[in-house]
Design a protein around this motif. Structure first.
Motif, short mmCIF file in Angstrom:
data_model
loop_
_atom_site.label_atom_id
_atom_site.label_comp_id
_atom_site.label_asym_id
_atom_site.label_seq_id
_atom_site.Cartn_x
_atom_site.Cartn_y
_atom_site.Cartn_z
N GLY A 41 0.95 -1.38 0.00
CA GLY A 41 0.02 -0.10 0.09
C GLY A 41 0.80 1.32 0.02
O GLY A 41 0.61 2.27 -0.78
N ILE A 42 2.00 1.20 0.84
CA ILE A 42 2.87 2.38 1.00
C ILE A 42 3.51 2.62 -0.40
O ILE A 42 3.30 3.68 -1.16
CB ILE A 42 3.75 2.20 2.13
N GLY A 43 3.85 1.51 -1.13
CA GLY A 43 4.56 1.60 -2.27
C GLY A 43 3.56 2.34 -3.44
O GLY A 43 4.18 2.77 -4.48
N ALA A 44 2.33 2.14 -2.95
CA ALA A 44 1.36 2.68 -4.41
C ALA A 44 1.24 4.28 -4.17
O ALA A 44 0.38 4.59 -5.20
CB ALA A 44 0.03 1.97 -4.32
N THR B 299 2.65 5.82 9.43
CA THR B 299 2.29 7.10 9.07
C THR B 299 3.40 7.51 7.93
O THR B 299 4.53 7.36 8.25
CB THR B 299 2.58 7.97 10.24
N ILE B 300 2.82 7.90 6.83
CA ILE B 300 3.67 8.24 5.70
C ILE B 300 3.23 9.70 4.97
O ILE B 300 2.12 10.13 5.50
CB ILE B 300 3.56 7.19 4.48
N THR B 301 3.92 10.19 4.17
CA THR B 301 3.80 11.37 3.40
C THR B 301 4.75 11.26 2.13
O THR B 301 5.53 10.22 2.16
CB THR B 301 4.31 12.57 4.28
N VAL B 302 4.29 11.84 1.18
CA VAL B 302 5.03 11.72 -0.11
C VAL B 302 5.42 13.33 -0.56
O VAL B 302 4.79 14.30 -0.52
CB VAL B 302 4.40 11.28 -1.15
N THR B 303 6.78 13.17 -0.59
CA THR B 303 7.50 14.34 -1.27
C THR B 303 7.65 14.25 -2.48
O THR B 303 7.56 13.41 -3.35
CB THR B 303 8.60 14.60 -0.23
N GLU B 304 8.41 15.64 -2.99
CA GLU B 304 8.68 15.71 -4.36
C GLU B 304 9.70 14.62 -4.66
O GLU B 304 9.98 14.37 -5.93
CB GLU B 304 9.21 17.16 -4.87
N HIS B 305 10.53 14.19 -3.61
CA HIS B 305 11.82 13.28 -3.79
C HIS B 305 11.31 11.77 -3.75
O HIS B 305 11.74 10.79 -4.45
CB HIS B 305 12.79 13.62 -2.79
N GLY B 306 10.03 11.58 -3.10
CA GLY B 306 9.65 10.22 -2.97
C GLY B 306 8.90 9.88 -1.68
O GLY B 306 8.20 10.94 -1.11
N LEU B 307 8.69 8.55 -1.11
CA LEU B 307 8.00 8.35 0.01
C LEU B 307 8.88 8.64 1.28
O LEU B 307 10.10 8.40 1.24
CB LEU B 307 7.63 6.75 -0.06
#
Length: 281
Positions: free
Chosen positions: A146-149, A248-256
């Motif tokens: 899920g995180i990878g998606a 807990t995750i976030t997505v930045t311009e650089h990745g996960l």
């Protein structure tokens, strides 16, 4: 499924505070998991987590969660400790852990008003049931699927669909009904919901500043759950065992960026060929 309110978008500085909260959660889970053994009580595990959180100058997210205006009815523990057929929200108490038990530990912490939330499942001593071992591993791997998606510009249910697709390919597991991940930030539970099944391409867009708690909860049997008389603990209706993994995750311009992983998720993201995208200090 999805509320009308817009999801909260964090500034880089706010995400850094969430990372600090996530590191406290990671430390508390590591310390608590290390103490899991036959003969220990679930309230003793709660005390371990409480000490780690307090020593870090943080506050527990779960203690008194849901209390009314009189301060009554809130969750009475610092962590949720759910054993065997308990899926989530198990209340720490005088239950004594036994060899072979499958224990799911869920922890949240607050740093300067910003939350982190994560969970893991561990065994007490040597696990007695190979099926339970596989259940926990499948749940863990479903989390990372899920995180990878998650991608900037994608949709929240891209995560949901990836979890469901992975789980379905592994065998006949129940995806606990009515239990979902969630947005997180200045509050523990926020918009949007992050279901563990569904079609991709739905729900809010994943944009910079969005933080999500991704948390598959799987069972060895039926997906149906019920709440015990304590009004918190959720169990499987058929008595089958359950596992729970969360980050807990976030997505930045650089990745996960996995805010509640000790290394920010770098090792496992690399293993899956996914971009690691922490914000610089």
């Amino acid at each position: 499924m999805f509320g009308s309110r817009r999801p909260e978008l964090k500034t880089p500085d706010q995400l850094r505070l969430m990372r600090r909260a996530g590191q406290v959660v990671a430390q508390a889970l590591a310390a608590t998991s290390a103490e899991v053994r036959a003969g220990i009580t679930t309230c003793e595990l709660d005390a371990v987590a409480a000490e780690v959180i307090a020593s870090a100058g943080a506050e527990p997210s779960f203690l008194d969660y849901g209390a009314d205006i009189n301060g009554e009815g809130g969750f009475p523990g610092v962590i949720c400790v759910s054993v065997n057929d308990e899926v989530v929200h198990g209340i720490p108490g005088d239950r004594v852990l036994q060899t072979g038990d499958l224990v799911s530990i869920d922890c949240g912490a607050i740093v300067e008003g910003w939350h982190g939330d994560a969970a893991r499942s561990v065994f007490v001593g040597e696990p007695g049931d190979p099926a339970a071992v596989k259940l926990s591993q499948v749940t863990h791997d479903a989390l990372w699927s899920g995180i990878g998606a998650a991608r900037l510009g994608g949709r929240v249910t891209d995560i949901s669909a990836a979890i469901e697709e992975f789980v379905t390919a592994q065998g006949d597991y129940g995806i606990a009904e009515g239990l979902v991940g969630h947005g997180i930030g200045s509050a523990m539970h926020m918009e949007p919901d992050v279901p563990n099944e569904g079609r991709p391409g739905r729900g809010p867009r994943i944009t910079e500043g969005l933080a999500l708690a991704v948390e598959p909860m799987l069972t060895l049997g039926s997906s149906q759950t019920a709440t015990l008389d304590d009004e918190w603990t959720m169990v499987t209706v058929d008595g089958s065992w359950a596992a729970h993994w969360e980050h807990t995750i976030t997505v930045t311009e650089h990745g996960l960026w996995v805010l509640t992983a000790e290394d920010g998720g770098e090792e496992l993201l690399a293993k899956h060929g996914l971009p690691f995208g922490p914000l610089s200090d």
